[in-house]
Design an enzyme around this catalytic site. Structure first.
Site, short mmCIF file in Angstrom:
data_model
loop_
_atom_site.label_atom_id
_atom_site.label_comp_id
_atom_site.label_asym_id
_atom_site.label_seq_id
_atom_site.Cartn_x
_atom_site.Cartn_y
_atom_site.Cartn_z
N ARG A 141 9.55 5.88 -2.88
CA ARG A 141 9.63 3.76 -2.64
C ARG A 141 11.31 3.33 -3.40
O ARG A 141 10.60 4.10 -4.65
CB ARG A 141 8.34 3.63 -3.27
CG ARG A 141 8.16 2.74 -3.28
CD ARG A 141 6.68 1.52 -3.74
NE ARG A 141 6.54 1.29 -2.80
CZ ARG A 141 5.09 0.81 -2.43
NH1 ARG A 141 4.87 -0.21 -3.26
NH2 ARG A 141 4.59 0.61 -0.95
N HIS A 154 9.72 -1.08 5.02
CA HIS A 154 8.17 -0.48 5.18
C HIS A 154 7.62 0.04 6.01
O HIS A 154 6.49 -0.52 7.09
CB HIS A 154 7.33 -1.46 4.36
CG HIS A 154 6.00 -0.71 3.25
ND1 HIS A 154 5.55 0.42 3.45
CD2 HIS A 154 5.01 -1.62 3.15
CE1 HIS A 154 5.10 0.39 2.93
NE2 HIS A 154 4.05 -0.36 1.85
N GLN A 179 3.69 1.49 6.56
CA GLN A 179 2.86 0.00 7.13
C GLN A 179 2.55 -0.56 8.39
O GLN A 179 1.77 -1.14 8.35
CB GLN A 179 3.39 -0.76 6.38
CG GLN A 179 2.29 -2.19 5.54
CD GLN A 179 1.02 -1.91 4.85
OE1 GLN A 179 1.41 -2.04 3.88
NE2 GLN A 179 -0.16 -2.35 5.91
N ASP A 234 2.86 -12.11 3.74
CA ASP A 234 3.36 -11.17 2.79
C ASP A 234 3.05 -11.59 1.55
O ASP A 234 3.54 -12.91 1.97
CB ASP A 234 4.09 -10.26 3.01
CG ASP A 234 4.65 -8.70 2.01
OD1 ASP A 234 3.61 -8.58 1.06
OD2 ASP A 234 5.52 -8.20 2.51
N CYS A 282 -0.57 -6.37 4.47
CA CYS A 282 -0.94 -5.52 3.78
C CYS A 282 -1.04 -5.51 2.38
O CYS A 282 -1.32 -4.33 1.85
CB CYS A 282 0.81 -5.06 4.11
SG CYS A 282 1.62 -6.13 2.93
N ARG A 300 -3.82 3.12 6.06
CA ARG A 300 -2.33 3.64 4.63
C ARG A 300 -3.17 5.03 5.54
O ARG A 300 -2.22 6.65 5.06
CB ARG A 300 -2.27 2.86 4.01
CG ARG A 300 -1.40 1.72 3.87
CD ARG A 300 -0.32 1.00 4.69
NE ARG A 300 1.11 2.20 4.21
CZ ARG A 300 1.44 2.27 3.05
NH1 ARG A 300 0.91 0.98 2.16
NH2 ARG A 300 2.01 2.66 2.19
N1 CP Z 1 1.49 -1.85 1.07
C1 CP Z 1 1.81 -1.56 -0.37
O1 CP Z 1 2.29 -0.78 0.31
O2 CP Z 1 0.75 -1.61 -1.48
P1 CP Z 1 1.20 -0.87 -2.55
O3 CP Z 1 2.09 -1.26 -2.71
O4 CP Z 1 -0.26 -1.34 -3.69
O5 CP Z 1 1.47 0.40 -2.28
N1 NVA Z 2 7.11 -7.56 0.58
C1 NVA Z 2 6.18 -6.25 -0.21
C2 NVA Z 2 5.45 -5.33 0.04
C3 NVA Z 2 4.38 -4.84 -1.08
C4 NVA Z 2 3.62 -3.12 -0.41
C5 NVA Z 2 7.26 -5.57 -1.95
O1 NVA Z 2 8.70 -5.62 -1.16
O2 NVA Z 2 7.02 -6.38 -2.73
#
Ligand code: CP
Ligand code: NVA
Length: 309
Positions: A103, A130, A133, A223, A263, A291
């Site tokens: 990430r 993502h 997701q 989101d 999400c 997930r």
């Molecule tokens: N939806 C999602 O990716 O959640 P987290 O940021 O908690 O991993």
């Molecule tokens: N768009 C959000 C998604 C979190 C799962 C972010 O990048 O923070």
């Protein structure tokens, strides 16, 4: 064979549909206690430059279910790109582990990891995409409606990483994607061009009229307005997105059988009201649970099967 899972764009339509169907089938096998522990003795390295609840827990639990092990690597521990270059982290982890999940802020970081590691690399969210997701989300839509054919997903909010991966996933499986967003918050123009080249000109619509779009949508999705890394823009974004939320008014324009997805994490009172969230909490929590199921199948496919074929 596709070694990595970086962007849904890298998969053809059959591979996208095949992974979703396999994840649904594996979920049933898991629940029946019949899913083999195919990653016994294998290790996943999990690199996080940003916070996480769902992604960290779902990958770690998925490795446990498959008989393997996961190692959480916090930013301060490894200093990706500062203590040592991404290329060296990729090569070292590739020598010791069987897969890498990352990430990141910059999308290029996850691409570099994939380029230089000799093991599969999974994008667990970058500033741009993502994909895990979006795949779990379409799995949830398919479980709910029984088919993806004829479904239209309306994304209300920012043209962010989640929106881009959903748009690409929809284009691959023949679903319609609509995004209702303010000016200046569209998905990147070149990305939109790529999505339309894959799914056809009418596969992806950009609008500022969320109410009209809701009337022809089976899934209403939102989101956060402020993604990780955009905290400095929070004040301005909350003003700019005021008219792009999922609330009871918007839901009254949608078909009665429309579902609501998020999400997570959700900021109640901003992109979604508390009443709408709680009314649709069962779907949203199934989406979160998926997930785990999607990623368990992905890990098996990449590590045990040797890639996405
Ligand atoms: N939806 C999602 O990716 O959640 P987290 O940021 O908690 O991993
Ligand atoms: N768009 C959000 C998604 C979190 C799962 C972010 O990048 O923070």
């Amino acid at each position: 064979m596709l070694k990595d899972f970086i962007s849904i764009e890298d998969l053809n339509s059959e591979q996208v549909s095949g992974l979703i169907d396999r994840a649904i089938a594996d979920k049933a096998l898991f629940r029946a206690g019949q899913l083999p522990t195919s990653l016994s003795g294998r290790t996943l390295a999990m690199i996080f430059e940003k916070p996480s609840l769902r992604t960290r827990v779902s990958f770690e639990v998925a490795m446990t279910h498959l008989g393997g092990h996961a190692i959480y690597l916090a930013p301060a521990d490894i200093g990706l790109g500062s203590r040592e270059p991404v290329i060296d982290v990729a090569r070292v982890l590739g020598r010791m582990c069987d897969g890498i999940m990352a990430r990141t802020f910059a999308h290029d970081t996850v691409r570099q990891l994939a380029q230089h590691a000799q093991v599969p690399v999974i994008n667990a969210l970058s500033d741009m995409l993502h994909p895990c997701q979006a795949m779990a989300d379409l799995m949830t839509v398919k479980e709910h409606f029984g088919t993806l054919d004829g479904q239209t997903l309306l994304f209300v909010g920012d043209g962010n990483n989640v929106a881009c991966s959903l748009a690409m996933a929809c284009a691959k499986v023949g679903m319609k994607f609509i995004i209702a967003c303010p000016d200046n918050y569209h998905m990147p123009a070149d990305f939109l061009t790529t999505v339309r080249a894959i799914g056809g000109d009418d596969c992806c619509t950009v609008t500022s009229d969320a109410t009209e779009a809701a009337s022809r949508s089976s899934v209403l999705y939102t989101d956060t307005w402020v993604s990780m890394g955009q905290e400095d823009e929070k004040h301005q974004r909350i003003k700019d997105f005021e008219n792009f939320k999922i609330d009871a008014d918007l839901m009254s324009a949608a078909p009665d059988n429309a579902i609501v997805m998020h999400c997570l994490p959700a900021y109640r009172g901003l992109e979604i009201t508390d009443d709408v969230f709680e009314k649709h909490a069962e779907t949203i929590m199934s989406e979160a649970e998926n997930r785990l199921h999607f990623q368990r199948t992905l890990l098996h496919t990449l590590i045990a099967d040797g890639g996405i074929g």
